[in-house]
Design a protein around this motif. Structure first.
Motif, mmCIF file in Angstrom:
data_model
loop_
_atom_site.group_PDB
_atom_site.id
_atom_site.type_symbol
_atom_site.label_atom_id
_atom_site.label_comp_id
_atom_site.label_asym_id
_atom_site.label_seq_id
_atom_site.Cartn_x
_atom_site.Cartn_y
_atom_site.Cartn_z
ATOM 1 N N ALA A 41 -2.039 -50.928 -23.234
ATOM 2 C CA ALA A 41 -2.298 -49.494 -23.224
ATOM 3 C C ALA A 41 -1.435 -48.850 -22.159
ATOM 4 C CB ALA A 41 -3.773 -49.246 -22.925
ATOM 5 N N LYS A 42 -0.806 -47.767 -22.486
ATOM 6 C CA LYS A 42 0.041 -47.081 -21.525
ATOM 7 C C LYS A 42 -0.461 -45.660 -21.320
ATOM 8 C CE LYS A 42 4.241 -49.733 -22.378
ATOM 9 N NZ LYS A 42 5.672 -49.683 -22.686
ATOM 10 N N GLY A 43 -0.523 -45.246 -20.061
ATOM 11 C CA GLY A 43 -0.847 -43.864 -19.768
ATOM 12 C C GLY A 43 0.382 -43.005 -19.987
ATOM 13 N N ARG A 44 0.193 -41.716 -19.793
ATOM 14 C CA ARG A 44 1.319 -40.799 -19.971
ATOM 15 C C ARG A 44 2.306 -40.920 -18.836
ATOM 16 N NH1 ARG A 44 -0.812 -34.915 -21.041
ATOM 17 N NH2 ARG A 44 1.379 -34.679 -20.556
ATOM 18 N N PHE A 45 1.857 -41.397 -17.703
ATOM 19 C CA PHE A 45 2.656 -41.373 -16.486
ATOM 20 C C PHE A 45 2.878 -42.799 -16.038
ATOM 21 C CE2 PHE A 45 2.806 -40.606 -11.759
ATOM 22 C CZ PHE A 45 3.992 -39.912 -11.758
ATOM 23 N N GLY A 46 4.087 -43.297 -16.155
ATOM 24 C CA GLY A 46 4.352 -44.680 -15.798
ATOM 25 C C GLY A 46 4.233 -45.590 -17.002
ATOM 26 N N GLY A 47 4.844 -46.774 -16.913
ATOM 27 C CA GLY A 47 4.915 -47.625 -18.081
ATOM 28 C C GLY A 47 3.953 -48.790 -18.107
ATOM 29 N N ALA A 48 3.303 -49.099 -16.971
ATOM 30 C CA ALA A 48 2.429 -50.263 -16.934
ATOM 31 C C ALA A 48 1.034 -49.910 -17.444
ATOM 32 C CB ALA A 48 2.356 -50.796 -15.506
ATOM 33 N N ARG A 49 0.248 -50.967 -17.665
ATOM 34 C CA ARG A 49 -1.142 -50.736 -18.065
ATOM 35 C C ARG A 49 -1.817 -49.893 -16.990
ATOM 36 N NH1 ARG A 49 -4.989 -52.708 -21.263
ATOM 37 N NH2 ARG A 49 -3.599 -54.228 -22.186
ATOM 38 N N PRO A 50 -2.409 -48.757 -17.362
ATOM 39 C CA PRO A 50 -2.986 -47.877 -16.349
ATOM 40 C C PRO A 50 -4.268 -48.449 -15.757
ATOM 41 C CG PRO A 50 -3.394 -47.001 -18.540
ATOM 42 C CD PRO A 50 -2.487 -48.189 -18.712
ATOM 43 N N THR A 51 -4.561 -47.978 -14.573
ATOM 44 C CA THR A 51 -5.711 -48.428 -13.816
ATOM 45 C C THR A 51 -6.976 -47.714 -14.291
ATOM 46 O OG1 THR A 51 -4.300 -48.850 -11.910
ATOM 47 C CG2 THR A 51 -6.618 -48.513 -11.459
ATOM 48 N N ASN A 52 -8.122 -48.391 -14.171
ATOM 49 C CA ASN A 52 -9.414 -47.739 -14.336
ATOM 50 C C ASN A 52 -9.954 -47.392 -12.951
ATOM 51 O OD1 ASN A 52 -9.239 -48.171 -17.122
ATOM 52 N ND2 ASN A 52 -10.156 -50.201 -16.930
ATOM 53 N N CYS A 53 -10.948 -46.517 -12.900
ATOM 54 C CA CYS A 53 -11.417 -46.022 -11.609
ATOM 55 C C CYS A 53 -12.940 -46.084 -11.515
ATOM 56 C CB CYS A 53 -10.946 -44.582 -11.389
ATOM 57 S SG CYS A 53 -11.454 -43.875 -9.800
ATOM 58 N N ILE A 54 -13.423 -46.579 -10.376
ATOM 59 C CA ILE A 54 -14.831 -46.470 -10.002
ATOM 60 C C ILE A 54 -14.885 -45.550 -8.786
ATOM 61 C CG2 ILE A 54 -16.894 -47.666 -9.186
ATOM 62 C CD1 ILE A 54 -15.837 -50.200 -10.563
ATOM 63 N N LEU A 55 -15.428 -44.366 -8.983
ATOM 64 C CA LEU A 55 -15.540 -43.373 -7.917
ATOM 65 C C LEU A 55 -16.967 -43.406 -7.365
ATOM 66 C CD1 LEU A 55 -14.491 -40.836 -6.352
ATOM 67 C CD2 LEU A 55 -15.329 -39.480 -8.259
ATOM 68 N N ILE A 56 -17.106 -43.770 -6.109
ATOM 69 C CA ILE A 56 -18.413 -43.810 -5.457
ATOM 70 C C ILE A 56 -18.532 -42.548 -4.616
ATOM 71 C CG2 ILE A 56 -19.921 -45.080 -3.900
ATOM 72 C CD1 ILE A 56 -18.448 -47.637 -4.759
ATOM 73 N N TRP A 57 -19.366 -41.637 -5.074
ATOM 74 C CA TRP A 57 -19.469 -40.312 -4.468
ATOM 75 C C TRP A 57 -20.668 -40.280 -3.518
ATOM 76 C CZ3 TRP A 57 -16.438 -36.338 -3.763
ATOM 77 C CH2 TRP A 57 -16.990 -35.121 -3.359
ATOM 78 N N MET A 58 -20.410 -40.059 -2.226
ATOM 79 C CA MET A 58 -21.448 -39.992 -1.200
ATOM 80 C C MET A 58 -21.838 -38.525 -1.028
ATOM 81 S SD MET A 58 -19.806 -42.782 1.442
ATOM 82 C CE MET A 58 -21.233 -42.926 2.521
ATOM 83 N N ASP A 59 -22.709 -38.063 -1.912
ATOM 84 C CA ASP A 59 -23.028 -36.641 -1.962
ATOM 85 C C ASP A 59 -23.738 -36.189 -0.688
ATOM 86 O OD1 ASP A 59 -22.975 -34.278 -3.774
ATOM 87 O OD2 ASP A 59 -25.133 -34.319 -3.396
ATOM 88 N N GLY A 60 -23.279 -35.068 -0.154
ATOM 89 C CA GLY A 60 -23.816 -34.530 1.088
ATOM 90 C C GLY A 60 -22.780 -34.494 2.189
ATOM 91 N N GLY A 61 -21.783 -35.396 2.104
ATOM 92 C CA GLY A 61 -20.720 -35.418 3.094
ATOM 93 C C GLY A 61 -20.975 -36.431 4.184
ATOM 94 N N PRO A 62 -20.468 -37.671 4.047
ATOM 95 C CA PRO A 62 -20.705 -38.698 5.062
ATOM 96 C C PRO A 62 -19.894 -38.440 6.337
ATOM 97 C CG PRO A 62 -19.177 -39.521 3.415
ATOM 98 C CD PRO A 62 -19.622 -38.165 2.938
ATOM 99 N N SER A 63 -20.462 -38.788 7.454
ATOM 100 C CA SER A 63 -19.782 -38.628 8.736
ATOM 101 C C SER A 63 -18.603 -39.586 8.854
ATOM 102 C CB SER A 63 -20.769 -38.888 9.872
ATOM 103 O OG SER A 63 -20.088 -39.026 11.108
ATOM 104 N N HIS A 64 -17.456 -39.054 9.262
ATOM 105 C CA HIS A 64 -16.316 -39.948 9.497
ATOM 106 C C HIS A 64 -16.521 -40.757 10.772
ATOM 107 C CE1 HIS A 64 -15.512 -35.962 11.178
ATOM 108 N NE2 HIS A 64 -14.564 -36.435 11.972
ATOM 109 N N TYR A 65 -17.266 -40.222 11.730
ATOM 110 C CA TYR A 65 -17.531 -40.946 12.983
ATOM 111 C C TYR A 65 -18.354 -42.210 12.742
ATOM 112 C CZ TYR A 65 -16.093 -36.612 15.287
ATOM 113 O OH TYR A 65 -15.379 -35.512 15.701
ATOM 114 N N GLU A 66 -19.343 -42.107 11.864
ATOM 115 C CA GLU A 66 -20.262 -43.221 11.631
ATOM 116 C C GLU A 66 -19.804 -44.136 10.501
ATOM 117 O OE1 GLU A 66 -21.764 -41.226 14.564
ATOM 118 O OE2 GLU A 66 -21.681 -40.067 12.706
ATOM 119 N N THR A 67 -18.564 -43.938 10.022
ATOM 120 C CA THR A 67 -18.039 -44.803 8.964
ATOM 121 C C THR A 67 -16.693 -45.394 9.380
ATOM 122 O OG1 THR A 67 -17.182 -42.814 7.822
ATOM 123 C CG2 THR A 67 -19.306 -43.686 7.080
ATOM 124 N N PHE A 68 -15.596 -44.697 9.045
ATOM 125 C CA PHE A 68 -14.265 -45.300 9.164
ATOM 126 C C PHE A 68 -13.402 -44.750 10.296
ATOM 127 C CE2 PHE A 68 -15.435 -45.443 4.596
ATOM 128 C CZ PHE A 68 -15.578 -46.811 4.490
#
Length: 445
Positions: free
Chosen positions: A43-70
């Motif tokens: 399977a090819k996406g419109r952009f680029g020739g390789a097999r396109p990537t799938n995505c798992i988006l983990i949404w931390m609703d509310g806005g996580p603190s950058h200080y207490e994470t990364f």
């Protein structure tokens, strides 16, 4: 231009049953579709020739603190630094908050972006900007569910072929505030999987007939509906028409209901108990496991919508109570994908709508802060073990390699095989660009 839907195969479900693939592989739809995808033309996406990537988006609703994470700031004053220590990671010289022990241990598999900022300091607007790459057109309130632009998941479902019998975009256990399709139409809305996959009574909506209703009766009703649909409905071709939306939901529900393989794909109880334990025997951990199964089946985009990160009050107690399980489940997902050879073709993204204020408030919390935030990316061909950008010495603002939501969303689209410079035509005839600044983050490409 719509990408070619060239992932069809002549192999039918009946053929798979004759060959005994389900019994052979033991995983039902997940393994059968993975085999079929390997046998078919790439399977090819419109952009680029390789097999396109799938995505798992983990949404931390509310806005996580950058200080207490990364992005901890151990040298900052106590009112900025907070209660937690900074710990070393698998990347020499890079430290995370002590609440991120498992992700720190596999940091050499991750890319961390520390320098995204924007100007939307409330939940509704910040969510829209980060989920779509487009700022809201008018001011919106914190509690607003707004859709001025298609979400990344809906665009992925529109531009990428989905496996037979499964929608191209899932969201669990609910849809994010701005996770809808806008003018793309109901066909590209997320299929929402609610409930707790960790419970014995977990049942996916529309994957089994309602109690007391056999599939034969569903077939009869479907045939009757098909006959009635010969009558021309008013504006039945109009995007967003409620009747058209109902048709699409009905079709998806029937296809899932009619497929025993699909029912098995959602059954996480089929997994090795040791795998389930590694993900965590809790609702979020088992949703991560279900997301991995959907990626294996070829679903382009899955969102895990995990609320509870709006810590205006008691941020340290809140993190102590929740972050250890969250950290363990996300780390288990990334490691499992890597061990199965799926991480290079799966982009895992973890973020919320913004970061949190530098100074701890009177209620031992932090408030909304859009001048700095951290984002985790793993897989999808992104270089491993790197940090992109930086905030200033006290974490007040992104200061090195300053990036915007458009750059982040353009990166996700590029990984998905979708050209972020693509323009779509709305039903009104208006030309709408996916992203106003289609430049991805070069360090991640």
């Amino acid at each position: 231009m719509v990408p070619p839907r060239n992932c069809q195969s002549s192999t039918t479900r009946r053929d798979c049953l004759k060959l005994g693939l389900g019994a052979l592989m033991g995983g039902g739809l997940v393994d059968a579709l993975r085999l079929r995808g390997m046998a078919a033309s790439p399977a090819k996406g419109r952009f680029g020739g390789a097999r396109p990537t799938n995505c798992i988006l983990i949404w931390m609703d509310g806005g996580p603190s950058h200080y207490e994470t990364f992005d901890p700031k151990p040298e900052a004053p106590a009112e900025v630094r907070g209660e937690f220590q900074a710990i070393e990671t698998a990347i020499p010289g890079v430290r995370f908050s002590e609440q991120m022990k498992n992700l720190a241990a596999i940091a050499d598999k991750l890319s961390i972006i520390r320098s995204v900022r924007h100007n939307q300091g409330n939940h509704g607007a910040g969510n829209h900007y980060m989920i779509t790459g487009a700022p809201p057109r008018i001011p919106v309130g914190c509690g607003a569910f707004v859709s001025f632009h298609p979400s990344m998941g809906s665009v992925a479902a529109h531009e990428r072929p989905a496996p037979d019998g499964l929608p191209g975009y899932f969201s669990m256990p609910s849809m994010t505030r701005s996770g809808g399709p806008n003018f793309l139409g109901a066909k590209y809305a997320p299929f929402v999987v609610g409930g707790d996959p960790n419970s014995d009574g977990f049942r996916v909506r529309d994957v089994a007939p309602p109690g007391g209703l056999e599939i034969e009766r569903v077939d009869d009703r479907r045939a009757l509906r098909a006959r009635l649909d010969h009558f021309k409905r008013f504006a039945d071709k109009t995007a967003g028409d409620p009747a058209s939306a109902l048709d699409e939901y009905y079709r998806q529900g029937y296809e899932l209901m009619d497929s025993p393989e699909a029912q098995r794909a959602f059954d996480v109880s089929r997994e090795d108990p040791r795998v389930r334990d590694a993900y965590g025997r809790n609702a979020f951990g088992q949703r991560c496991l279900l997301a991995r199964r959907l990626v294996e089946a070829g679903v382009p985009f899955i969102t895990l919508n995990e609320g509870g990160w709006d810590h205006h009050v008691g941020i340290f107690d809140g993190f102590k109570n929740r972050m250890p399980r969250f950290d363990a489940s996300v780390a288990a997902l990334i490691q499992d994908l890597d061990q199965r050879g799926l991480l290079e073709s799966t982009l895992v993204v973890v973020l919320g709508e913004f970061g949190r204020t530098p100074k701890i408030n009177k209620d031992a919390g932090r408030d909304h802060w859009a001048n700095a935030m951290s984002i985790l990316m793993a897989g999808g061909g992104a270089p491993r073990g790197q940090v992109v950008g930086a905030t200033d010495v006290y974490g007040y603002a992104a200061s090195e390699r300053v990036l915007g939501p458009e750059n982040f969303v353009s990166t996700v689209y590029s990984k998905l095989g979708i050209d972020p410079a693509t323009a779509l035509v709305a039903p009104s005839g208006r030309l709408t660009f996916l992203v106003s600044d289609p430049n991805p983050i070069r360090e991640l490409m």
